[in-house]
Design a protein around this motif. Structure first.
Motif, PDB file in Angstrom:
ATOM      1  N   UNK A   1       0.606  -1.253   0.166  1.00  0.00           N
ATOM      2  CA  UNK A   1       0.394  -0.053   0.193  1.00  0.00           C
ATOM      3  C   UNK A   1       0.799   1.333   0.037  1.00  0.00           C
TER       4      UNK A   1
ATOM      5  N   UNK B   1      -7.059   6.885   0.399  1.00  0.00           N
ATOM      6  CA  UNK B   1      -7.831   5.641   0.819  1.00  0.00           C
ATOM      7  C   UNK B   1      -7.218   4.853   2.254  1.00  0.00           C
ATOM      8  N   UNK B   2      -5.836   5.107   2.186  1.00  0.00           N
ATOM      9  CA  UNK B   2      -4.764   5.152   3.609  1.00  0.00           C
ATOM     10  C   UNK B   2      -5.275   4.726   4.704  1.00  0.00           C
TER      11      UNK B   2
ATOM     12  N   UNK C   1       3.602  12.172   6.475  1.00  0.00           N
ATOM     13  CA  UNK C   1       3.800  10.929   7.357  1.00  0.00           C
ATOM     14  C   UNK C   1       4.353  10.225   6.746  1.00  0.00           C
TER      15      UNK C   1
ATOM     16  N   UNK D   1       7.804  11.641   8.441  1.00  0.00           N
ATOM     17  CA  UNK D   1       7.476  10.833   9.778  1.00  0.00           C
ATOM     18  C   UNK D   1       8.383   9.754  10.492  1.00  0.00           C
ATOM     19  N   UNK D   2       7.485   9.035   9.465  1.00  0.00           N
ATOM     20  CA  UNK D   2       8.090   7.253   9.561  1.00  0.00           C
ATOM     21  C   UNK D   2       9.321   6.902   9.166  1.00  0.00           C
TER      22      UNK D   2
ATOM     23  N   UNK E   1      -8.022  10.242   8.126  1.00  0.00           N
ATOM     24  CA  UNK E   1      -7.177  10.877   8.992  1.00  0.00           C
ATOM     25  C   UNK E   1      -6.653  11.424   8.592  1.00  0.00           C
TER      26      UNK E   1
ATOM     27  N   UNK F   1      -8.965   6.156   5.187  1.00  0.00           N
ATOM     28  CA  UNK F   1      -9.951   6.260   5.882  1.00  0.00           C
ATOM     29  C   UNK F   1     -10.430   4.870   6.429  1.00  0.00           C
ATOM     30  N   UNK F   2     -11.494   5.299   6.649  1.00  0.00           N
ATOM     31  CA  UNK F   2     -12.835   4.306   8.107  1.00  0.00           C
ATOM     32  C   UNK F   2     -14.398   4.409   7.828  1.00  0.00           C
ATOM     33  N   UNK F   3     -14.725   2.924   8.258  1.00  0.00           N
ATOM     34  CA  UNK F   3     -15.627   3.362   7.823  1.00  0.00           C
ATOM     35  C   UNK F   3     -17.012   4.032   7.574  1.00  0.00           C
ATOM     36  N   UNK F   4     -17.537   4.585   7.262  1.00  0.00           N
ATOM     37  CA  UNK F   4     -18.393   5.823   7.209  1.00  0.00           C
ATOM     38  C   UNK F   4     -17.199   7.370   6.105  1.00  0.00           C
TER      39      UNK F   4
END
Lengths: 280, 321
Positions: free
Chosen positions: B243, B249-250, B269, B272-273, B259, B252-255
């Motif tokens: 991924x 979409x990375x 991100x 930072x990783x 974030x 993305x949560x249900x709904x």
């Protein structure tokens, strides 16, 4: 040493009971009668549906004894949950886990606790509340402040009376459509408003679960009211794929929601930009 | 030994092993599984693609399902030789060994792999001692080749190919063999303190979120788990798929809530990783300076430049005060 990190155990859907128009309480049992789920309140499992995928769901049943049966309270919001809703009793699914760190049960022993939940955010508290009801004098005073759209959208409505002996319950509904049994008070408005009431214990642990915007305002209010940031705990929602801190989807700053959470002490979170930004 | 003889020595290797190696296609050096040794290039040039596919496949089958029954899949059937890994790629492999220490799929592939490194002399023996290879080919200044062995597996392969080992490299016993330099310590602290907001503001405008950098990066290992339906309705496979944190979409949560909602958030991100979370977790840097991301970026984003800017961001803040 390699482990079977993704090994999925077969479970059978044994009961479905409606919580709201969009949510059910599902009872599962392991296909293997010897298998038991041992977990702590607030931990989650990866629920697996062949052909659809996996989703992290917090366990909603009592954690007091490891058991062959367990319950998940699930709001129908995504792809897998839609499949789940249409699942007949007897269907075989899978789980792996439990994963993560739940509510700090050890810390609240002999202390006051306020549980603040919004909508389906009551689901990750059910295991904790059940534990506290079963272990009657475990904590000092326990208050539940629960906000929902209206009485139709409240989780676990049939159980408030069973909890009443141990948990003092106060509700805030956007629309006060009808009375709800088992509560001490029922107001119209936001759950944040309940926090200001005189009856709310001030020297207490505060446990929060709800939509991000609610969590932000609740924590803001808690801090304003002088609650100790070390006693504020909140559970976070994130996308998860592995469940044990490798896939990176749920990473926040130096932590993984799946492994270090999903329940975090607010003090730990406040230094990470963009997680819960109080005062913005 | 000269190139011609080297190629001859290795010419029948594919008969016994699966081979993952650098090959040139349309002038571009790539890596991949190959059927014949004749197309393999022995070179210190860094291929466009990394070697991660050999250890952490882009689509790793984990289980197959039939009805509700899951059966574990995904073990390598034959041993493989991973050929030609340079120092940067070996370092990336060392990171994977730490990240996937408990992962049965990765460990299975490692157990069935003979890792053959490649580099140009002179090479510091100290640097080699910490890298996870079995056999190493050095290209000497006179274009001849020498063979260094680090493990029994390496010696065995040398024996099979009738290669003369010129030197045994002893495994390093250092506790932290990949110390993070002061420059990167500063970058780490600037990432943790969110000091480089301006850098990411600008990158958010430039990056087109194609994800190419994450695909060619030898250390990127984000994955998702997908179910793939087979020909019958009730059968298929569960796969672990690469991924990219640049894809919306990375997070993305249900709904539908995301974030990491902006390009800026997602590129931050990634940095930072690599430069904060990995050093904290695995005691080494999440970047091996291979340069692939910069080379592949269609938007012209230059990692080295960005690192310099992130490094400087704390100084600028100091000047403002």
């Amino acid at each position: 040493m390699p482990k079977k990190q993704y090994k999925t155990e077969e479970i059978v859907l044994s009961k479905k009971s409606k919580l709201t128009e969009q949510a059910y309480l599902y009872t599962f049992k392991f296909k293997d009668p010897k298998k038991k789920l041992k977990f702590t309140p607030g931990q989650f499992v990866m629920l697996s549906f062949a052909g659809v995928g996996e989703a992290p769901i917090s366990v909603a049943s009592s954690s007091r004894e490891a058991s062959n049966t367990f319950e998940l309270a699930v709001q129908n919001v995504g792809v897998l949950t839609e499949y789940l809703k249409n699942c007949p009793v007897g269907k075989v699914l899978g789980i792996r886990g439990p994963y993560g760190h739940g509510w700090p049960v050890d810390k609240i022993k002999g202390e006051n606790l306020i549980v603040i939940a919004g909508g389906c955010g009551l689901a990750p508290f059910r295991a904790l509340i059940k534990y506290l009801v079963e272990e009657k004098d475990y904590a000092k005073k326990i208050q539940l402040l629960y906000g929902a759209k209206d009485s139709q959208n409240m989780f676990f409505k049939k159980e408030y009376q069973d909890w009443a002996e141990v948990v003092e319950t106060h509700f805030a509904l956007d629309t006060k459509d009808q009375e709800v049994k088992g509560c001490v008070s029922l107001d119209e408005g936001l759950v944040t408003n309940l926090l200001e009431k005189d009856y709310v214990e001030r020297d207490a642990y505060a446990h929060v679960c709800g939509p991000p915007i609610m969590a932000k305002f609740v924590i803001e209010k808690l801090l304003e009211l002088g609650y100790d940031e070390e006693k504020i705990f909140v559970t976070l929602e994130r996308r998860m794929e592995c469940g044990f801190g490798v896939c990176q989807h749920c990473a926040i700053g130096p932590y993984y929601v799946c492994k270090d959470g999903p329940v975090f002490c607010y003090k730990k979170l406040k230094s990470i930009p963009g997680i819960i930004e109080v005062g913005t | 030994m000269k190139t011609k003889e080297l190629k001859e020595k290795f010419s029948t290797l594919h008969k016994k092993y699966e081979i993952f190696a650098p090959v040139r296609r349309e002038k571009r050096l790539k890596t991949g599984y190959i059927n014949t040794m004749s197309c393999v290039e022995f070179t210190a040039e860094i291929p466009e693609y990394s070697y991660k596919e050999a250890f952490f496949p882009s689509r790793q089958t984990m289980f197959k399902y039939k009805g509700e029954k899951f059966t574990k899949e995904g073990s390598l059937k034959r041993e493989q030789v991973v050929l030609g890994m340079g120092l940067a790629d070996l370092r990336a492999l060392e990171l994977y060994k730490r990240v996937f220490a408990e992962d049965e799929y990765f460990q299975n592939r490692i157990e069935k792999s003979v890792v053959v490194g490649f580099g140009k002399s002179p090479l510091s023996r100290e640097a080699l001692a910490v890298l996870p290879f079995d056999l190493f080919i050095t290209q000497e200044e006179d274009e001849s080749y020498k063979f260094l062995s680090r493990t029994d597996r390496g010696s065995k392969l040398a024996q099979e190919l009738a290669l003369e080992i010129s030197e045994d490299i002893e495994e390093s016993k250092k506790d932290e063999p990949f110390p993070v330099s002061d420059f990167y310590q500063q970058i780490k602290s600037n990432m943790e303190g969110d000091k480089a907001a301006k850098v990411f503001e600008d990158l958010g405008q430039k990056c087109i979120e194609c994800g190419k950098c994450t695909m060619v990066c030898p250390t990127c290992f984000c994955f998702r788990i997908d179910d793939e339906q087979g020909f019958e309705e009730d059968e298929g496979t569960r796969k672990r798929v690469w991924d990219s944190c640049y894809y919306h979409e990375f997070s993305e949560v249900a709904g539908g809530h995301r974030f990491l909602d902006t390009t800026k958030d997602r590129i931050k991100f990634w940095y930072y990783h690599k430069f904060a979370r990995i050093p904290n977790e695995y005691k080494m840097l999440g970047c091996v300076s291979c340069g692939r991301c910069t080379k592949t970026c269609p938007a012209g984003i230059n990692l080295e430049e960005n690192l310099k800017n992130i490094f400087d961001s704390s100084k600028e803040e100091g000047n403002k005060k």
